[in-house]
Design a protein around this motif. Structure first.
Motif, mmCIF file in Angstrom:
data_model
loop_
_atom_site.group_PDB
_atom_site.id
_atom_site.type_symbol
_atom_site.label_atom_id
_atom_site.label_comp_id
_atom_site.label_asym_id
_atom_site.label_seq_id
_atom_site.Cartn_x
_atom_site.Cartn_y
_atom_site.Cartn_z
ATOM 1 N N VAL A 19 0.850 -1.190 0.000
ATOM 2 C CA VAL A 19 0.000 0.000 0.000
ATOM 3 C C VAL A 19 0.886 1.240 0.000
ATOM 4 O O VAL A 19 1.856 1.324 0.757
ATOM 5 N N LEU A 20 0.544 2.192 -0.870
ATOM 6 C CA LEU A 20 1.249 3.472 -0.894
ATOM 7 C C LEU A 20 0.345 4.516 -0.256
ATOM 8 O O LEU A 20 -0.736 4.807 -0.758
ATOM 9 N N GLY A 21 0.777 5.058 0.872
ATOM 10 C CA GLY A 21 -0.038 6.039 1.573
ATOM 11 C C GLY A 21 0.184 5.935 3.068
ATOM 12 O O GLY A 21 0.785 4.982 3.565
ATOM 13 N N ALA A 22 -0.318 6.921 3.789
ATOM 14 C CA ALA A 22 -0.137 6.969 5.237
ATOM 15 C C ALA A 22 -0.931 5.864 5.912
ATOM 16 O O ALA A 22 -2.084 5.618 5.553
ATOM 17 N N GLY A 23 -0.295 5.175 6.873
ATOM 18 C CA GLY A 23 -0.940 4.080 7.609
ATOM 19 C C GLY A 23 -1.764 4.600 8.764
ATOM 20 O O GLY A 23 -2.253 5.735 8.704
ATOM 21 N N PRO A 24 -1.884 3.845 9.839
ATOM 22 C CA PRO A 24 -1.279 2.512 10.010
ATOM 23 C C PRO A 24 -2.073 1.433 9.287
ATOM 24 O O PRO A 24 -3.249 1.632 8.977
ATOM 25 N N TYR A 25 -1.393 0.308 9.028
ATOM 26 C CA TYR A 25 -2.025 -0.821 8.366
ATOM 27 C C TYR A 25 -1.892 -2.066 9.226
ATOM 28 O O TYR A 25 -1.003 -2.155 10.068
ATOM 29 N N PRO A 26 -2.752 -3.053 8.998
ATOM 30 C CA PRO A 26 -2.692 -4.291 9.791
ATOM 31 C C PRO A 26 -1.394 -5.051 9.546
ATOM 32 O O PRO A 26 -0.711 -4.829 8.531
ATOM 33 N N PRO A 27 -1.025 -5.960 10.434
ATOM 34 C CA PRO A 27 0.174 -6.782 10.226
ATOM 35 C C PRO A 27 0.088 -7.548 8.913
ATOM 36 O O PRO A 27 -0.989 -7.993 8.508
ATOM 37 N N GLY A 28 1.222 -7.667 8.255
ATOM 38 C CA GLY A 28 1.272 -8.392 6.994
ATOM 39 C C GLY A 28 1.098 -7.520 5.774
ATOM 40 O O GLY A 28 1.281 -7.970 4.644
ATOM 41 N N VAL A 29 0.745 -6.246 5.978
ATOM 42 C CA VAL A 29 0.612 -5.301 4.867
ATOM 43 C C VAL A 29 1.888 -4.478 4.783
ATOM 44 O O VAL A 29 2.360 -3.938 5.780
ATOM 45 N N VAL A 30 2.455 -4.389 3.609
ATOM 46 C CA VAL A 30 3.707 -3.658 3.417
ATOM 47 C C VAL A 30 3.391 -2.205 3.103
ATOM 48 O O VAL A 30 2.748 -1.898 2.088
ATOM 49 N N ALA A 31 3.810 -1.284 3.975
ATOM 50 C CA ALA A 31 3.597 0.150 3.774
ATOM 51 C C ALA A 31 4.762 0.704 2.950
ATOM 52 O O ALA A 31 5.865 0.898 3.460
ATOM 53 N N LEU A 32 4.523 0.948 1.686
ATOM 54 C CA LEU A 32 5.603 1.342 0.785
ATOM 55 C C LEU A 32 6.157 2.729 1.106
ATOM 56 O O LEU A 32 7.346 2.984 0.913
ATOM 57 N N GLN A 33 5.297 3.648 1.572
ATOM 58 C CA GLN A 33 5.767 5.008 1.806
ATOM 59 C C GLN A 33 6.876 5.037 2.853
ATOM 60 O O GLN A 33 7.862 5.766 2.718
ATOM 61 N N GLU A 34 6.728 4.224 3.899
ATOM 62 C CA GLU A 34 7.760 4.172 4.941
ATOM 63 C C GLU A 34 9.078 3.655 4.360
ATOM 64 O O GLU A 34 10.158 4.164 4.691
ATOM 65 N N LEU A 35 8.998 2.653 3.507
ATOM 66 C CA LEU A 35 10.203 2.096 2.895
ATOM 67 C C LEU A 35 10.859 3.105 1.948
ATOM 68 O O LEU A 35 12.084 3.224 1.896
ATOM 69 N N LEU A 36 10.026 3.835 1.199
ATOM 70 C CA LEU A 36 10.567 4.845 0.285
ATOM 71 C C LEU A 36 11.259 5.964 1.055
ATOM 72 O O LEU A 36 12.323 6.448 0.648
ATOM 73 N N ASP A 37 10.643 6.386 2.154
ATOM 74 C CA ASP A 37 11.238 7.460 2.953
ATOM 75 C C ASP A 37 12.575 7.031 3.550
ATOM 76 O O ASP A 37 13.485 7.848 3.715
ATOM 77 N N ALA A 38 12.690 5.726 3.883
ATOM 78 C CA ALA A 38 13.911 5.239 4.521
ATOM 79 C C ALA A 38 14.983 4.823 3.518
ATOM 80 O O ALA A 38 16.134 4.603 3.892
ATOM 81 N N ALA A 39 14.617 4.744 2.247
ATOM 82 C CA ALA A 39 15.556 4.228 1.240
ATOM 83 C C ALA A 39 16.663 5.235 0.943
ATOM 84 O O ALA A 39 16.444 6.456 0.956
#
Length: 217
Positions: free
Chosen positions: A22-42
């Motif tokens: 998912v691309l966008g602000a969370g929070p999301y349930p366990p097992g869902v990959v939050a892409l925005q957090e990964l992009l910000d940390a990359a």
């Protein structure tokens, strides 16, 4: 925005081993990959080539969903090789780096994304992206942006031909229209009304391995 539609299906998707990104602000349930957090940390530094360079050009590059004209939409596998080949699309139809390409097709289909965007990158042309096609604004857009090439699907040309006639319809720099699905009667009406625009009709399928070009008109 669409996560709410997927959320009830998460348990069955997890059972089938389907990952949900998912691309966008969370929070999301366990097992869902939050892409925005990964992009910000990359890191902004490129990884070594052996990490991202495909081992085989016939490996899958991406999946594009067909439009569903022969049944339900289905994910068509597009290889790295096929994606790279799209770089030469506009060169094949006679465009060059001097052209300004008008693109109002959806970017989730192959025509808009790979042939349109990647095709412009391939020749270094200017791409004018229109969020939504408007028949009433089309010729004003062409004049304002200096458009010389128009990528269509057949219905877009029919919409233009069905518009009420107005002054200045032939005052434009459009020289080439390229696309798929243009009916012969609309083809003739388009050229009679808007001037001697060269039309190159093409035919290909996201899931196919053959493409046809009508060079002779």
């Amino acid at each position: 925005d669409l996560f709410g539609s997927v959320e009830p299906l998460l348990p069955s998707l997890r059972e089938d081993g389907v990952a949900v990104w998912v691309l966008g602000a969370g929070p999301y349930p366990p097992g869902v990959v939050a892409l925005q957090e990964l992009l910000d940390a990359a890191s902004e530094e490129l990884e070594p080539e052996d990490v991202w360079e495909p081992e085989d050009m016939n490996d899958t590059c991406l999946y594009i969903f067909t439009s569903g004209t022969t049944g339900l939409p289905k994910a068509a596998r597009v290889s790295h090789l096929k994606s790279i080949m799209c770089l030469s699309f506009y060169e094949l139809v006679g465009a060059s780096s001097q052209d300004v390409v008008y693109l109002a097709l959806p970017l989730y289909h192959m025509a808009g994304s790979l042939l349109g965007i990647v095709g412009c990158l391939g020749i270094g042309a200017t791409c004018v992206l229109k969020e939504k096609f408007s028949a009433s604004q089309f010729w004003d857009d062409c004049r304002a942006e200096g458009v010389t090439v128009f990528q269509y699907i057949g219905e877009l040309c029919r919409y233009l031909v069905n518009q009420p006639q107005r002054p200045g319809e032939r005052q434009h720099r459009l020289r080439l229209a390229v696309g798929s699905g243009l009916r012969p009667d609309v083809w003739r009406s388009f050229q009679q009304r808007f001037g001697p625009v060269r039309i190159v009709e093409t035919y290909g399928m996201s899931e196919g391995n053959v493409t046809l070009f009508n060079y002779t008109g």
